[in-house]
Write a protein that holds these residues in place. Sequence first.
Motif, mmCIF file in Angstrom:
data_model
loop_
_atom_site.group_PDB
_atom_site.id
_atom_site.type_symbol
_atom_site.label_atom_id
_atom_site.label_comp_id
_atom_site.label_asym_id
_atom_site.label_seq_id
_atom_site.Cartn_x
_atom_site.Cartn_y
_atom_site.Cartn_z
ATOM 1 N N GLU A 195 0.828 -1.212 0.000
ATOM 2 C CA GLU A 195 0.000 0.000 0.000
ATOM 3 C C GLU A 195 0.857 1.254 0.000
ATOM 4 N N ILE A 196 1.839 1.274 0.915
ATOM 5 C CA ILE A 196 2.737 2.431 1.026
ATOM 6 C C ILE A 196 3.451 2.680 -0.308
ATOM 7 N N SER A 197 3.906 1.591 -0.918
ATOM 8 C CA SER A 197 4.685 1.728 -2.157
ATOM 9 C C SER A 197 3.894 2.431 -3.244
ATOM 10 N N LYS A 198 2.585 2.218 -3.251
ATOM 11 C CA LYS A 198 1.730 2.877 -4.257
ATOM 12 C C LYS A 198 1.817 4.387 -4.093
ATOM 13 N N GLU A 220 22.199 -0.120 0.698
ATOM 14 C CA GLU A 220 21.589 -1.292 0.063
ATOM 15 C C GLU A 220 20.145 -0.988 -0.359
ATOM 16 N N GLY A 221 19.417 -0.269 0.490
ATOM 17 C CA GLY A 221 18.045 0.112 0.134
ATOM 18 C C GLY A 221 18.032 0.950 -1.142
ATOM 19 N N ALA A 222 18.976 1.871 -1.223
ATOM 20 C CA ALA A 222 19.040 2.748 -2.402
ATOM 21 C C ALA A 222 19.443 1.972 -3.650
ATOM 22 N N LEU A 223 20.345 1.003 -3.491
ATOM 23 C CA LEU A 223 20.770 0.199 -4.644
ATOM 24 C C LEU A 223 19.601 -0.640 -5.171
ATOM 25 N N LYS A 224 18.848 -1.250 -4.259
ATOM 26 C CA LYS A 224 17.689 -2.053 -4.687
ATOM 27 C C LYS A 224 16.726 -1.178 -5.470
ATOM 28 N N LEU A 225 16.468 0.036 -4.941
ATOM 29 C CA LEU A 225 15.533 0.936 -5.615
ATOM 30 C C LEU A 225 16.019 1.261 -7.030
ATOM 31 N N LYS A 226 17.284 1.688 -7.125
ATOM 32 C CA LYS A 226 17.848 2.085 -8.423
ATOM 33 C C LYS A 226 17.757 0.957 -9.430
ATOM 34 N N ALA A 324 11.185 -1.587 -2.887
ATOM 35 C CA ALA A 324 11.703 -1.562 -4.263
ATOM 36 C C ALA A 324 10.877 -2.486 -5.156
ATOM 37 N N TYR A 325 10.557 -3.662 -4.636
ATOM 38 C CA TYR A 325 9.798 -4.638 -5.431
ATOM 39 C C TYR A 325 8.426 -4.092 -5.812
ATOM 40 N N TYR A 326 7.693 -3.577 -4.823
ATOM 41 C CA TYR A 326 6.322 -3.151 -5.120
ATOM 42 C C TYR A 326 6.273 -1.860 -5.951
ATOM 43 N N ILE A 327 7.242 -0.980 -5.784
ATOM 44 C CA ILE A 327 7.267 0.205 -6.652
ATOM 45 C C ILE A 327 7.517 -0.241 -8.100
ATOM 46 N N THR A 328 8.383 -1.233 -8.263
ATOM 47 C CA THR A 328 8.671 -1.753 -9.611
ATOM 48 C C THR A 328 7.395 -2.291 -10.261
#
Length: 348
Positions: A195-198, A220-226, A324-328
């Motif tokens: 939900e948050i990712s949306k 690591e969080g930033a790398l996953k996002l990128k 990162a997964y759900y934003i993708t």
Amino acid sequence: EKEGYNHFMIKEINEQATSVRNTLTQREHIQEIIDDIDEGIQRICFVACGTSYHASLTGKYLIESLAGIPTDVILASEFKYSANTLNDKTLVIFISQSGETADSLKALDVANETSKTLGIVNVAGSSITRRAEYVIQTQAGPEIGVAATKTYVAQLTSIYLFAALLAKNTELLEELEKVPDFIDEALEDIDFIKEISKRYNYARDFFYLGRGYSYPTALEGALKLKEITYIHGEGYAAGELKHGPLALIDEGIPVVVIAPPGDSHRKTMSNLEEVKSRGANVLAIGSADDDALKTKADDIITINPEVNEIIAPLVYVVPLQLIAYYITLEKGHDPDKPKNLAKCVTVE
Ligand code: M6R
């Protein structure tokens, strides 16, 4: 072989408790390695790339504070440009999921000439396992998604075991046994994180802040996002904010603040306030009983209060992977096969 999951990445995220549990079985083997090399080691040097580099950075914080051995972390691609000053009293640790990363292999050949070498590798029989003097096999099982997830927590588990055994820290060894359950608890928040990712997929830039043990987690969080959402994400040591990046904080920019309980907490909270007062949208990851954090953040993802900042890297990374997964998915990209990237980088 996705076993009912839509992507390998989410399957592998869900396998992380098992990955840690299975890697904890390496304890005896790691003790044997330590018994063999401990004598005379005056310095440790990690060499790795990407996510494995972030695991290595966590290793520096751990080994220096628990065992008091000076520890450096070198990006494998930079290894040949620094003087390194390795000698026979140095242990050089190569962390690699694939065991085939060209930059790491090149550095391993150089390190083998002067120093003791240890590979922490997931793929059995890979080049690093064959060329390093000692090997710890992470027990994550095959990882298909390009974004490293379950192999990262397995690498961390090996490093935590190594540091705790080196320092004879039985308390930490006991704590580690609880990590698989903490990870599974963190995964229970999956629907909330979805939900948050949306609400955050509008962003063009993200910041991730953490101090001490949580600094590598921020990276690591930033790398996953990128790598999978294609959104620009930067991980910062929270105290570095004032030294430049604060100028970029504007109305609505998402800032993920990693704030586990521990020595770093108070100062991380002041950094949170700094970005909040400049209009940032703060998504905090913190302890379920952290009331101050709840009042200050716009959104909060909570973790079991027993997870202190020392073991936090093993648990707090889970919501970051999920974000990162759900934003993708929101953006309609394939998280398993990000553009321009390969699972294994065999060119320098
Ligand atoms: O196989 P390795 O661990 O040596 O690979 C290092 C990096 O290429 C790797 O961690 C990369 O950054 C991942 N795609 C991150 O998710």
